[in-house]
Design a protein around this motif. Sequence first.
Motif, PDB file in Angstrom:
ATOM      1  N   LEU A   1      58.381  35.893   2.012  1.00 21.25           N
ATOM      2  CA  LEU A   1      57.665  34.749   1.439  1.00 21.25           C
ATOM      3  C   LEU A   1      56.214  34.715   1.915  1.00 21.25           C
ATOM      4  O   LEU A   1      55.282  34.456   1.131  1.00 21.25           O
ATOM      5  N   VAL A   2      55.980  34.999   3.195  1.00 16.69           N
ATOM      6  CA  VAL A   2      54.621  35.005   3.732  1.00 16.69           C
ATOM      7  C   VAL A   2      53.816  36.150   3.114  1.00 16.69           C
ATOM      8  O   VAL A   2      52.632  35.986   2.755  1.00 16.69           O
ATOM      9  N   ARG A   3      54.443  37.316   2.987  1.00 25.71           N
ATOM     10  CA  ARG A   3      53.740  38.462   2.396  1.00 25.71           C
ATOM     11  C   ARG A   3      53.357  38.184   0.934  1.00 25.71           C
ATOM     12  O   ARG A   3      52.266  38.531   0.470  1.00 25.71           O
TER      13      ARG A   3
ATOM     14  N   GLU B   1      39.125  38.961   6.865  1.00 22.95           N
ATOM     15  CA  GLU B   1      40.102  40.053   6.919  1.00 22.95           C
ATOM     16  C   GLU B   1      41.427  39.528   7.482  1.00 22.95           C
ATOM     17  O   GLU B   1      41.502  39.143   8.664  1.00 22.95           O
ATOM     18  N   PRO B   2      42.511  39.475   6.671  1.00 22.58           N
ATOM     19  CA  PRO B   2      43.816  39.045   7.205  1.00 22.58           C
ATOM     20  C   PRO B   2      44.496  40.175   7.969  1.00 22.58           C
ATOM     21  O   PRO B   2      44.486  41.324   7.524  1.00 22.58           O
ATOM     22  N   VAL B   3      45.052  39.853   9.146  1.00 15.95           N
ATOM     23  CA  VAL B   3      45.767  40.838   9.971  1.00 15.95           C
ATOM     24  C   VAL B   3      47.205  40.329  10.147  1.00 15.95           C
ATOM     25  O   VAL B   3      47.441  39.314  10.821  1.00 15.95           O
ATOM     26  N   LEU B   4      48.179  41.001   9.534  1.00 12.72           N
ATOM     27  CA  LEU B   4      49.585  40.578   9.563  1.00 12.72           C
ATOM     28  C   LEU B   4      50.349  41.364  10.625  1.00 12.72           C
ATOM     29  O   LEU B   4      50.284  42.584  10.660  1.00 12.72           O
ATOM     30  N   THR B   5      51.083  40.650  11.456  1.00 14.05           N
ATOM     31  CA  THR B   5      51.921  41.270  12.499  1.00 14.05           C
ATOM     32  C   THR B   5      53.335  40.701  12.374  1.00 14.05           C
ATOM     33  O   THR B   5      53.537  39.479  12.430  1.00 14.05           O
ATOM     34  N   VAL B   6      54.311  41.595  12.196  1.00 15.63           N
ATOM     35  CA  VAL B   6      55.716  41.182  12.070  1.00 15.63           C
ATOM     36  C   VAL B   6      56.512  41.858  13.180  1.00 15.63           C
ATOM     37  O   VAL B   6      56.518  43.087  13.272  1.00 15.63           O
TER      38      VAL B   6
ATOM     39  N   THR C   1      34.959  37.123   9.742  1.00 16.98           N
ATOM     40  CA  THR C   1      35.927  37.141  10.868  1.00 16.98           C
ATOM     41  C   THR C   1      37.298  37.541  10.347  1.00 16.98           C
ATOM     42  O   THR C   1      37.511  37.740   9.149  1.00 16.98           O
ATOM     43  N   ARG C   2      38.246  37.635  11.283  1.00 15.32           N
ATOM     44  CA  ARG C   2      39.611  38.003  10.927  1.00 15.32           C
ATOM     45  C   ARG C   2      40.528  36.767  11.031  1.00 15.32           C
ATOM     46  O   ARG C   2      40.303  35.880  11.851  1.00 15.32           O
ATOM     47  N   ALA C   3      41.571  36.764  10.212  1.00 18.79           N
ATOM     48  CA  ALA C   3      42.637  35.752  10.287  1.00 18.79           C
ATOM     49  C   ALA C   3      43.917  36.461  10.725  1.00 18.79           C
ATOM     50  O   ALA C   3      44.400  37.359  10.024  1.00 18.79           O
ATOM     51  N   TYR C   4      44.445  36.094  11.911  1.00 19.25           N
ATOM     52  CA  TYR C   4      45.622  36.761  12.476  1.00 19.25           C
ATOM     53  C   TYR C   4      46.882  35.986  12.061  1.00 19.25           C
ATOM     54  O   TYR C   4      47.028  34.789  12.365  1.00 19.25           O
ATOM     55  N   ILE C   5      47.756  36.712  11.348  1.00 17.59           N
ATOM     56  CA  ILE C   5      49.010  36.121  10.862  1.00 17.59           C
ATOM     57  C   ILE C   5      50.158  36.818  11.584  1.00 17.59           C
ATOM     58  O   ILE C   5      50.386  38.018  11.372  1.00 17.59           O
ATOM     59  N   ASN C   6      50.852  36.068  12.447  1.00 14.64           N
ATOM     60  CA  ASN C   6      51.948  36.620  13.263  1.00 14.64           C
ATOM     61  C   ASN C   6      53.266  35.975  12.833  1.00 14.64           C
ATOM     62  O   ASN C   6      53.377  34.743  12.747  1.00 14.64           O
ATOM     63  N   ILE C   7      54.274  36.826  12.578  1.00 15.74           N
ATOM     64  CA  ILE C   7      55.624  36.348  12.248  1.00 15.74           C
ATOM     65  C   ILE C   7      56.570  36.873  13.328  1.00 15.74           C
ATOM     66  O   ILE C   7      56.674  38.089  13.533  1.00 15.74           O
TER      67      ILE C   7
END
Length: 741
Positions: free
Chosen positions: A584-586, A602-607, A640-646
């Motif tokens: 859902l987040v992706r 820049e979005p940075v996704l970490t799962v 800047t970057r936006a860090y998205i952590n799941i």
Amino acid sequence: MNRIKGSMYIKILIHIVLFLSGLTLTIGTYHIFKYLDSYTTNTSDFKETSEFQNKYLKYVERVAVYVDYREKGYSGSIGFDPSSTDISSLFEKEVVNPKSKKKNTNNKSEQEQFDYYNAILNQTNSNFLYYVKNVKTGAVYTSAALENKVYKTNEEGKDKMTQKEYLEHVKKTNNAYLIINTETEKYATNVNRNYQSLNDENLTWVMDYIRGVVINSEDETETNRGEYIICTTIVNNFPNKADEFGTMYHHFNTLYRNYTNSLHPVPISFALLLVFFILIVFFAGHSNKSDQVTLIGFDRVRTETGLLLIVSGITLLYFLDIKLCRYLLHDFGLDYSILLGIGYTILYPFSLFGFLSLVRRFKKNVFFTNSYLNLFGMKLRYFIREFIAGRSITFRFAALILFFITLEVTGFIIYRYKLTPWPVPLFLTVSIFGYLFLFYGLMKQVIDFKIISRETKKLADGNLKHKIPVDKMHEPSLSLAIDINNISEGFSAAVEEKVKSERLKTELIANVSHDIKTPLTSIINYVDLLKKENLQNETAAGYLEVLSGKTWRLKTLIEDLVEASKASSGVLVLNLECLNFVELVRQSLGEFEDKFSDHNIEPVLTVTQEPIYIMADGRSTYRIIENIFSNVVKYALSGTRAYINIFTEDDMAVVSVKNISAAKLNISSEELMERFVRGDSSRNTEGSGLGLSISKSLAAIQEGTFDIELDGDLFNAVLRFKKQDRYTSETRITKESDILP
């Protein structure tokens, strides 16, 4: 039922039965205990009693002494006066112990003693008969009643029995006999020997005494006059009621007859007394005129005064009863059972009157309330309350300790200086009372404070309408409990007012938004129509573009207002299902990819784990994530970057979105979550200020949380949901009101 309880005839009947059953029980109990005081329950024959056996042995010993005197040559003509029924004077001269083996050399006193034994043993028609024969000399000594029935020798005769025939006749016909042969030192008897009166020791003394085996006072030598045949017996049924045996037999028969006649009436009387006693207590105070308990004039006096009058009256009647019974006993010789009945009859009415007065007081609940003790206690309690009213807990505790110390010191002084005849019991009483008083005072406060602590926890858990019970509390806990109840009432009223205000605000917003939405739709439609007209005036076309943008922004604001209203009012319907939180987040991130690129973010996704399942409503959860990413696009610093952590945390699935704010954040996270509050205080950016509030409400109704964390310009949005262990096809439809309290 009230008519029965108030019936005068029934009450009179109950009183009569109660009086008669009590009288029967009193007299019957007296007869039973009078008999059992002297005899056992198994004794039914006078000859089985210890009194008979002791008296019988006494007469056998008298026979031995009498025969000893006759062998010495003493004789007399003292007879029995048949006109006299009082024989007690015959036994007043027996002053010498007959078992003494020393001879008395005083001839005058010897003659008096012989006359004494002669008078006892030779009464006319005596119930005790004896026959004694000296085998050596042939001398026979017998009762007057046997004088003409038995030969003094063994000569034959037509009308007289021989010695052997007489002894056989005695054994066959008499219920109590004793036959002794001193030559063989054997004896025969049918007298019960359970009480050990006719034992070997006593009968050996009889044989030695009658044979003359005595110590001479001068030369201390023993003599023996020969051997004897001794026969003693009791006439059957004790026909002579004037001698000792007849008197004792008549007394025993009277006691035994009264005892047997009382065995059955006593338990029956007790049962009747118990039943009618309960009835009279049940009926006491009731009348036909009223359903309530009615008091008479005497019942209205103070309890202590009534008790004093009752006890005084019973005491006075008791002493008058004693004097009357003594008079009737001495002057008329009435039996004790009759005197007991007279005393019962005199005491019964006044005692019952006093008892029923106490019953009516108890049933009316005025026994204690109408007493001097209660009046004194109320005044003392009022004085103590007034004295300690408003005092601190320290003062109250100090007063309690001071009173305890005073009691203990008083008890010690009483014990140390022996101020009373009973110093030790009084010291223990005062000391124990002091400790009990201290224990009661402390435990009372401990229990009260424990109740306050337990009930206050219920208030702290959110039950603002709960009240601390104060009915059985004492000061100072009572004042504290009342103050806490007042606080809870005020706080509950404030919360209710706040909730009501929020509800009205929400309803107002929803209603106003709905009213605005209708004309706004018309404006949008007309703007679209104007665009299709191909206006040649560029200025008018520019105005039309501005008007179109503002109307769409207004439409978005109204839709946000409506959604916020639904989320907080409990009418939002949710379709809970198992969702892949990562997917859902992706998906949401993919839809915002162009907007992130346009704003140079820049979005940075970490799962950390995939997949992660949650039970949530897809549309509402997507709206929360959309609001988070929309805020990043609107308020994040470009470049800047936006860090998205799941990730997972215990049993929670967590998504964290961090970005740097373009504007200076001079507001707290709590204020930022309120409605219509925006991070851009100049309000130049797009947005209504409802996104974060809506997200928080949508997360809450799905049993999740949405929080904002600020650290300088660092903005961190954290969304949490309960993690599911595995995928499930279960779905639930619910409302916010079903989830939130």
